[in-house]
Each structure stands twice: as C-alpha cells, then as structure tokens.
Design an enzyme around this catalytic site. Structure first.
Site, mmCIF file in Angstrom:
data_model
loop_
_atom_site.group_PDB
_atom_site.id
_atom_site.type_symbol
_atom_site.label_atom_id
_atom_site.label_comp_id
_atom_site.label_asym_id
_atom_site.label_seq_id
_atom_site.Cartn_x
_atom_site.Cartn_y
_atom_site.Cartn_z
ATOM 1 N N SER A 149 0.827 -1.214 0.000
ATOM 2 C CA SER A 149 0.000 0.000 0.000
ATOM 3 C C SER A 149 0.857 1.257 0.000
ATOM 4 O O SER A 149 0.556 2.238 -0.697
ATOM 5 C CB SER A 149 -0.937 0.006 1.214
ATOM 6 O OG SER A 149 -1.854 -1.062 1.164
ATOM 7 N N GLY B 176 -6.292 -5.400 -3.208
ATOM 8 C CA GLY B 176 -6.784 -4.718 -2.010
ATOM 9 C C GLY B 176 -5.749 -3.768 -1.438
ATOM 10 O O GLY B 176 -6.087 -2.667 -0.979
ATOM 11 N N ASP B 177 -4.485 -4.177 -1.479
ATOM 12 C CA ASP B 177 -3.396 -3.310 -1.010
ATOM 13 C C ASP B 177 -3.333 -2.042 -1.858
ATOM 14 O O ASP B 177 -3.122 -0.944 -1.346
ATOM 15 C CB ASP B 177 -2.045 -4.034 -1.097
ATOM 16 C CG ASP B 177 -2.057 -5.395 -0.432
ATOM 17 O OD1 ASP B 177 -2.908 -5.620 0.447
ATOM 18 O OD2 ASP B 177 -1.206 -6.231 -0.790
ATOM 19 N N ALA B 178 -3.512 -2.223 -3.179
ATOM 20 C CA ALA B 178 -3.445 -1.088 -4.094
ATOM 21 C C ALA B 178 -4.607 -0.124 -3.854
ATOM 22 O O ALA B 178 -4.428 1.098 -3.937
ATOM 23 C CB ALA B 178 -3.455 -1.584 -5.539
ATOM 24 N N GLY C 188 -3.630 2.028 -0.934
ATOM 25 C CA GLY C 188 -2.592 2.987 -1.310
ATOM 26 C C GLY C 188 -3.138 4.134 -2.131
ATOM 27 O O GLY C 188 -2.795 5.303 -1.909
#
Length: 347
Positions: free
Chosen positions: A69, A297-299, A302
């Site tokens: 992220s 999901g991390d993106a 971020g």
C-alpha cells in the site's frame, strides 16, 4: 499540494516477494506446490527461497500488504519518502534487498532488525495463468514494541499526520498498534485501520475491540465485515446494518468515524455519521486483461490514502483507490515499475 515527507506511516509485516515464471512443473513438484493456491511455508519449503534467489529470472519487490500500500501511495504521489513504513526484518541479505527495493519505490523504511528469524519472504511462481504462492512470515513475526521507545522512531510517528495499520500487524504486535492509535487520537492525527483478513477478526477480537475506539477510518471487505458481526453476536448478515453499527461504535475523540466496506464487484460502501451511506460503483474489468488478483486490495488502500492526505473529497479518494487496484490486476503482484505513470485524468 506539496506533500511533506513522512506525512504517512504504515505498520505491517514486510515480506520480500520473489517472483518467477516457469515453463514446466519441475519446481512445483519438487516442493509439492499445487497451482492456484496460497500456503504458509513449512520446513520442507524453506530451501525454495534460497533456490529462487540463485535463479536468474527472479524479480524482487518489497511486499507484504501494508508495504504494498505504501508503494502504491508513492507511485501516485511521486515525491519520494512521503510514506514511511515500519516492520521487522532479519539481519540477512534478504533484509538488505527488501529495504533497497522499498526505497527504490520511494518508501522510507524504518525496519526493526531481529536476530530470531530470517527476513520474511513470499515466493510467487507463475506458470501460464496459474500461480502458486508460498509465504514465510519470518522475522516479521518478532516485531516488538521496543521499536516505539527509540527517540528517532517516536519522532517519525509524532510527525506523521496519518497512521495506517493492518490487521495482519495486529496479529503480530497489537500493543504497538494500540499505542500509536492512542497517540493519533490524543494529537489530532488520523488513524486508519484495515481488518485485513477474517482470521484476524476470529483470533484477535479483544485486541481489535480495544483499538477500534481510536480508529477514524475502518476498512474491510464484505467477508471481514460479516465475520466481525458474527463474532460480536450481532445476529445479522445485512451488510448495510453491519456498516452502520460499525460506524456507530464508541469513539475516543469527537471526529466522526468512517467505515468503508469493499467488494470486488459490488459498489464500495461508505458509512458516515448520521447514518449517511454512500455507494461507489466498481467499473467492470475485461476478464481477458486480468493477470493476477494478488495485491489489489493493497493497491486500493494505497490509492485511497494518496488522496486522503491531500484532503481530497471522499469520492475522489475512493475512485483513485479503485483505479489503482484495477491497474494492479493487469500485472503479476505489485511490481510498481511495471505500472504506467499515474495520471489524474485516468481516474
């Protein structure tokens, strides 16, 4: 907006991603790895990471959910070191590599070095459209609250205007998360909490309940929201009811809490004070362009945080998160160097 250095700090479990593409199944058979699965490494898998490090066609990236992220955040804001990242690594060559890769992507790392275990690693083995993922948490599991007692680290936390922590990190050291969440509340900083995984809600209920009063923004997917309701005996599977009740939970400060519930297909739901609910549709993606779901999901987080720290409207933050997640769908893992240059007109 000129974003200051260190405006955001993330707490998570750093894993060095080792990604390779293979033509046959020899490596998979050697380590008994089924395709299209993600597993935790057992002792018999540990030699795999050394073997991969000696191969030529291996790409290294600074992984782990939170660190991903932070790297996506930096991809969007472009100015280096606006995001800092804390977690534990080993005193080994992988620890050196992961730090270099993170800083190459613009993230300032402030790792705690541990001698108890090697740096956490994640092997990502691609064969055609199939993927095998093997993760070894390693030194990341040994992060201790001593990190926060260091004056230099404490200064970084105090300077940050936004603090982000994953549920994965709560599973490693909930006391550190509780301490930084309290600091954020007492000093008018924004604390963002991601549930991260259903197992966190199952095994760390009491720790989460202690941290939640300090959370200004809570992020979770539909499965995690349902798990939270189940383990709090809310007796409902109505995602709208769950979101409203999460938003209305007791809070330490006067800032109203925002709860976001995400879904790969259904609209992103945003629950605000006075039972205000906003829905943000997720644009359809051509399935033929999808390469890998890992890190989407991390993106999203971020991308969302990259606009939140610039005080952009909530809908713009969410649209940026969706855009970032759909860009990552088109590549293997979160290899920032393979992403196109971010342009606001694309959102």
């Amino acid at each position: 907006m000129d974003i200051p250095e260190g405006i955001l700090i993330g707490f998570g479990n750093p894993l060095l991603d080792l990604t390779t593409t293979i033509e046959d199944t020899v490596l998979l058979e050697k380590y008994d790895l089924p395709e299209n699965t993600a597993i935790i490494a057992e002792d018999r898998h540990l030699p795999l990471f050394e073997e991969l490090s000696n191969m030529e066609n291996v790409t290294y990236s600074a992984g782990g959910a939170c660190q991903n992220s932070m790297r996506i955040f930096q991809w969007i804001v472009t100015k280096p070191y606006c995001a800092y990242f804390a977690g534990a690594v080993g005193k080994d060559k992988f620890g050196e590599t992961i730090g270099k890769r993170a800083m190459a992507d613009g993230v300032q790392t402030i790792y705690q070095q541990r001698e108890e275990a090697p740096t956490g690693t994640c092997a990502i083995i691609m064969r055609g459209h199939n993927r095998s993922l093997v993760a070894n948490l390693g030194a990341a599991a040994y992060f201790s609250e001593d990190w926060l007692y260091d004056d230099a680290n404490l200064c970084v936390v105090e300077r940050a205007q936004y603090i982000y922590a994953t549920g994965f990190f709560i599973a490693v050291n909930s006391e550190t998360v509780l301490n930084v969440a309290r600091m954020a509340s007492e000093n008018n900083r924004t604390f963002v909490l991601n549930f991260s995984a259903v197992f966190v809600l199952q095994t760390h209920k009491s720790q989460l309940d202690e941290i939640l009063p300090y959370a200004d923004l809570v992020i979770g997917n539909k499965h995690e929201a349902l798990a939270f309701a189940e383990h709090h005996d809310w007796d409902t599977t109505d995602i709208f009811e769950i979101g409203k009740r999460l938003q209305a939970l007791p809070k330490d400060n006067k800032r109203p809490r925002i709860v976001m519930i995400t879904d790969a297909v259904c609209p992103v739901l945003c629950f605000q004070e006075n039972e205000k609910i906003l829905e943000y549709p997720v644009p359809k993606v051509d399935k033929s362009t999808i390469v890998d779901h890992n890190g989407c999901g991390d993106a999203f987080v971020g991308g969302f945080l990259s606009q939140l720290v610039q005080h952009m409207p909530l809908d713009y933050c969410i649209r940026t998160g969706i855009f970032a997640s759909q860009q990552v769908l088109r590549i293997v893992g979160v290899q920032v160097n393979k992403l196109p240059k971010f342009k606001e007109c694309c959102i």
